[in-house]
Structure formats: C-alpha cells, structure tokens
Design an enzyme around this catalytic site. Structure first.
Site, mmCIF file in Angstrom:
data_model
loop_
_atom_site.group_PDB
_atom_site.id
_atom_site.type_symbol
_atom_site.label_atom_id
_atom_site.label_comp_id
_atom_site.label_asym_id
_atom_site.label_seq_id
_atom_site.Cartn_x
_atom_site.Cartn_y
_atom_site.Cartn_z
ATOM 1 N NE ARG A 280 -4.340 -1.046 -0.095
ATOM 2 C CZ ARG A 280 -4.558 -2.021 -0.972
ATOM 3 N NH1 ARG A 280 -3.587 -2.380 -1.791
ATOM 4 N NH2 ARG A 280 -5.731 -2.626 -1.022
ATOM 5 C CG HIS B 126 -2.569 -0.516 -7.233
ATOM 6 N ND1 HIS B 126 -3.113 0.098 -6.126
ATOM 7 C CD2 HIS B 126 -2.466 -1.835 -6.890
ATOM 8 C CE1 HIS B 126 -3.337 -0.790 -5.172
ATOM 9 N NE2 HIS B 126 -2.941 -1.982 -5.619
ATOM 10 C CD GLU C 234 -2.544 3.349 -5.632
ATOM 11 O OE1 GLU C 234 -3.606 2.744 -5.912
ATOM 12 O OE2 GLU C 234 -1.534 2.758 -5.227
#
Length: 324
Positions: A236, A283, A265
């Site tokens: 994360r 990601h 993000e």
C-alpha cells in the site's frame, strides 16, 4: 436477473463484468455510484439491503454507510487489502467483512520480483534507450545487479512469503520485519524496521495499509537503507512517506525505487514522474484477467455463501463470525 425476492445488496463502485453479472443473477443489486442522489437512494432501500459488494479504490465503506443501512449483515470486498472498509467499526457492530486473499498471492509476488528486476537492471530505461535510437551511438551504461544483494521484506504475510520463496531461487538472503516473529519461518526476524534497513540493501514492502503501518518507511528507514539501497513497494502506498522518499531519491540517500502503489492513487507526484532512475507502475500487481476473475469470483462466493446460511468464506480478522 435475480427474482424480486432475492436478497438486496449495494454495489459501491464498478466491478468487472465477470463478478457484476453473477451478482445481478443472484441478488437485487443497487449500483450506488450511478445514483443521481446517493442519499435519496440509500433512504429508499435502507430497510431492505443486507449486503454490500465493495470494489475497493476510493469508495469508502464506513460508519456513515453502516448507519444508512441498518439491516446490513456483510460487506464483501474486492482485493486482499481492505483499508477502504472500516473493518474495526464493522466488527463492533457485529457485521462481517470479507476480502479476497490467496487467489492473488502468486500474481502479486511475480509482479514484485519483476518490478525488482526492472528497477535493478533499469529495464524500462533500457527499452526507451533502444527505441530512441541511442544504441546506434553507444552501449547503455552498466547497471547495478541482484548479485550480492540482501533483501528485507516488510510484511511477511501470504504474499510476503511467496516473494521470499521466489527470492530464494535467486540465491538472495532474506530477512523480514512485522508485528511479531513467526515461529514457523526460518528467515531472520527484525523487530526494528530501521535495524533491518541498515542490514540489507533492498526493501520490499508488501505491508497492508491502515493506521498501524502509516509511513513506517520514513526518512530514517531510507537513510538506514543507504546509498546502494532500493525500495520496492507492492503493498500500500500509505506505508511509505512519499515526500521523504522523493527527497531520498533526489539527494541520492538511496539508489532507486520501484513502485506499484502510491499515497494518493491515481495521482502520482510529478517529482516521481520526472525521475528517470525509478520504475513506476499504475497499481497492476494483481491485474491479469485470470487473477482478477478469481478475485471477483471470491467476492461473489462470499456473498452467496453468507446468504445460503453457510457463513463467510474469507472473513477478515476484525469481524466476528456470528451464529445466524
């Protein structure tokens, strides 16, 4: 489509068609993100909705939604990470939260190793060098190597163990940092992240998000990692103090970084994008068709199992499995 007497659920955000279509066959689905007036929709369905399908991302599932859905029983979340769901609050209210572990372990571990290799050997930069015709003018400069590197893993859960297993095949020594020593693990354990960073030259973070891990990889840790240090993060983005990382890269406090996750993000700091000695991915750790379909299936299966009275398949630790 589901019959009118099927259980009613809320979908907080878009899910891949593979999962969404199955949900619509089995449940009466209310697509919350499509509502012109979200609060009005919630008031209308408040006494009927018993489940939530949460797509992750920025669609928070928290006390406000729990308050709006007093008949809620279960939140089935897409992804192994579930920091977008207030699981602790759900547990206090006797609600179940599930996630989708295991089915993405190998995919993310593969990506972590690929990102490490890409960062160490500068594979994206080398690709650009060839495409821009620079090879015609001379060879690409020599890069660093995996040889003689040692790796510290931050968060030795399912994915962390899979990463470690792959690193063993490269002949690299592995250590780990986490909340406690794991009795069945032979790798060296460090209760102090700073101490581990000082003893290795490569950190791979697979740690989940949340308050307990927020910015644990900070300026001190990066300084301890040192000028030959490489940070890879596939866990994360909130685990890393992004401002401290940018400064460490600019000042050459560490050598490089390979990042698949970021603090805010999909907004990635311009300072990171401007750096040519880092590798940045949007990601994509679990982003293969095969793995995302498996994750979607587990999200569906958790809801189906619950409403068939069989209990949740993969409840998270914060929420109790209560008798029904």
């Amino acid at each position: 489509m589901a019959s009118s007497n099927a259980p009613e659920i809320v979908m907080t955000g878009p899910l891949m068609a593979y999962a969404a279509d199955q949900l619509k066959e089995r449940f009466v689905v209310h697509e919350l993100w499509k509502a012109a007036d979200r609060d009005a929709l919630l008031r209308e369905i408040a006494d009927r909705v018993r489940g939530v399908a949460a797509g992750g991302g920025h669609n928070r599932v928290d006390a406000a939604l729990f308050d709006a859905l007093p008949k809620l029983e279960i939140v089935s979340s897409f992804g192994v990470g579930y920091d977008h769901v207030d699981a602790a609050e759900a547990g206090r209210r006797g609600l179940i939260v599930t996630n989708t572990p295991d089915v993405l372990t190998d995919e993310v571990a593969d990506l972590a190793i690929g990102l490490l290799l890409a960062t160490v050997r500068q594979l994206p930069q080398v690709d650009r060098y060839l495409r821009e015709g620079k090879w015609l003018k001379g060879a690409y400069p020599l890069t660093t190597s995996l040889r003689k590197r040692s790796v510290g893993i931050v968060g030795l859960g399912r994915i962390g163990k899979a990463v470690a297993h792959r690193l063993e095949a490269f002949g690299l020594p592995v250590a780990y940092h986490g909340r406690s020593r794991q009795a069945d693990v032979a790798y060296r354990y460090y209760p102090s992240l700073i101490d581990m960073a000082a003893d290795v030259d490569t950190l791979i973070s697979v740690a989940p998000g949340g308050a307990s891990t927020h910015h644990i990889i900070n300026a001190e840790v990066l300084k301890a990692l040192g000028p030959n240090g490489i940070l890879v993060n596939v866990g994360r983005g909130t685990v890393v103090d992004e401002a401290a990382l940018i400064k460490a890269l600019q000042d050459k406090t560490i050598l490089s970084a390979g990042l698949d996750v970021f603090e805010d993000e999909p907004r990635v700091p311009a300072d990171l994008i401007a750096m040519d000695h880092v590798v940045l991915l949007p990601h994509v750790g679990s982003a293969s068709v095969h793995t995302r379909e498996q994750m979607g299936q587990l999200l569906v299966d958790n809801l189906v199992s619950w409403f068939e009275g069989k209990g949740p398949k993969t409840p998270v630790p914060e929420t109790p499995v209560r008798d029904r």
